[in-house]
Scaffold this active site. Structure first.
Site, PDB file in Angstrom:
ATOM      1  N   ASP A 151      48.206  36.850  43.562  1.00 50.42           N
ATOM      2  CA  ASP A 151      49.001  35.636  43.348  1.00 50.42           C
ATOM      3  C   ASP A 151      48.217  34.674  42.454  1.00 50.42           C
ATOM      4  O   ASP A 151      47.204  34.112  42.855  1.00 50.42           O
ATOM      5  CB  ASP A 151      49.310  34.982  44.696  1.00 50.42           C
TER       6      ASP A 151
ATOM      7  N   HIS B 236      37.832  53.616  33.798  1.00 53.44           N
ATOM      8  CA  HIS B 236      37.540  54.360  35.026  1.00 53.44           C
ATOM      9  C   HIS B 236      36.040  54.582  35.198  1.00 53.44           C
ATOM     10  O   HIS B 236      35.572  54.885  36.298  1.00 53.44           O
ATOM     11  CB  HIS B 236      38.274  55.708  34.994  1.00 53.44           C
TER      12      HIS B 236
END
Length: 445
Positions: free
Chosen positions: A385, A159
């Protein structure tokens, strides 16, 4: 569920980072980011003979992507203000899962999902006063092969270097590189947020925060809290938005505003029923600031360009979900370019005043609990994808007390909410009328 690690290696950028790019400067929001990893789960159906499923192809494309996301392959320096872009690399793990993917998807549970990650998301990262070690990677990946032929990719991104928007863009770009995309899709990844939001001396910030920290942030060990998944499907979410709309003002809450208000209303009622705990009358809502700047910042830029706005229900006369939704909408709307520049740029004087004002409010109302909402909705996780089709399911659950993470359902119409509370609070929440009416507990994927 049995998960066996079959390989572990370090992936480095395909091209060395030039000397003039070796130091990446962190910004104010990177300083304020919580010290844990952002977990991402991407599930893919089995497709025989597709190169996107080939581990060597995944490694090669990751290496190429890291050339553009070079800070991800570096290490935080001891000053906690910069990243040494030394190309030390990221962790890449392959694992074999003895069961089929249906074991996970039929009734997803966070403890099962965590086995598919390369590390514990709450593994302690260097933060402000802590020392740095060379093995604390910024990015780790675990590719899990199920017995049925399906695949799940678990990603942990520090983070310190990325918020959810940046994390979503990274996995999308990595997948695009795997499919042969050119460099045009990777423009704007590195943006000088340090100049806009320079790091600040936060000692006064934490000094002001400290007196109220223990009162309002009920942080407990993971074994003392429970995390459950609530599904708000597209049909019920649309009905909820219509119910909460105001024809006179033409206001109709967004999906996120509506579900946030519904859960907050339920939390107020649930926590008020339990003796000895602080009722949840304030929420912190993470807001992506990229589009709110003028001119807007690149949506794909790395780092933390988001911050939580505190929203109180104390001045809302009627604490029902409609009034709470309007309050949420108004509070987020106030975060415009002028507000952002005054509050977060420059010397930090406004930030300190903001915290001092918050401290005064909490001192007046000492019995107040805070709940954190984070929304990943509309981030392009479902566009990831690798050549084997788009993900069947995307998840990002994190077990942090009094928090919720929202994600899109696969059709983009509903919301999946992972909520963490104590067991007693969760039992009360599940009994609230609004939750019973609009959500489904323990749904399969």
């Amino acid at each position: 569920m049995e998960v066996q690690i079959i390989s572990r290696e370090t992936i480095k950028p395909s091209l060395p980072t030039p000397d003039h790019l070796r130091t990446y400067k962190l910004c104010l929001f990177d300083q304020l980011a919580p010290p844990f990893y952002i977990p991402i789960f991407l599930f893919y159906s089995a497709i025989d003979g597709n190169p996107g499923m080939n581990p060597d192809h995944l490694k090669e494309s990751l290496s190429k992507a890291l050339t553009h996301f070079y800070p991800f392959a570096g290490r935080v320096k001891d000053d906690h203000l910069t990243i040494d872009c030394n190309d030390n690399g990221v962790t890449f793990i392959e694992a074999q899962v003895a069961s089929g993917m249906s074991f996970v998807l039929e009734e997803p549970e966070i403890e099962v999902l965590k086995q598919l990650l390369p590390c514990n998301p709450r593994q302690h990262l260097p933060h402000q006063t802590q020392s740095i070690t060379d093995d604390q990677v910024m990015l780790a990946v675990q590719v899990n092969y199920f017995a049925c032929g399906g695949m799940a990719i678990g990603v942990c991104i520090s983070h310190v270097i990325a918020d959810a928007s940046a994390a979503a863009n990274f996995v999308k770009v990595w997948a695009a590189v795997a499919c042969g995309a050119d460099n045009n899709i990777i423009e704007g990844v590195i943006y000088d947020c340090n100049s806009l939001f320079p790091p600040q001396d936060l000692s006064n910030f934490y000094r002001v925060l400290s007196p109220i920290d223990e009162k309002i942030y009920v942080q407990l060990p993971e074994d003392k809290v429970v995390t459950k998944r609530f599904l708000f499907d597209g049909y019920k979410t649309a009905a909820l938005r219509t119910e909460m709309g105001d024809e006179l003002s033409l206001y109709r809450p967004t999906r996120v505003e509506a579900v946030t208000a519904l859960i907050w209303e339920a939390l107020i009622a649930a926590t008020a029923e339990i003796n000895g705990i602080s009722p949840i009358l304030v929420v912190a809502k993470a807001v992506n600031l990229r589009k709110r700047m003028n001119p807007p910042l690149p949506q794909q830029c790395i780092g933390n360009v988001s911050f939580s706005t505190m929203i109180s229900s104390l001045d809302v006369m009627i604490k029902n979900r409609s009034s709470l939704a309007k309050k949420i909408h108004e509070s987020i709307k106030e975060l415009d370019d002028d507000c952002i520049r005054k509050t977060y740029m420059g010397t930090g004087e406004w930030l300190n005043k903001l915290m001092e004002k918050a401290c005064e409010e909490f001192e007046k109302n000492s019995k107040i609990g805070v709940f954190y909402f984070t929304s990943w909705c509309r981030f392009p996780f479902y566009e990831t994808d690798f050549g084997c089709g788009k993900p069947l399911w995307v998840e990002g659950a994190l077990k942090v007390n009094r928090s919720a993470i929202f994600l899109d359902t696969s059709d983009g119409e509903g919301i999946e909410a992972w909520i963490t509370l104590t067991k007693e609070e969760m039992d009360k929440l599940e009994q609230q009328p609004g939750i019973l009416a609009y959500s489904t507990f323990k749904p399969s994927v």
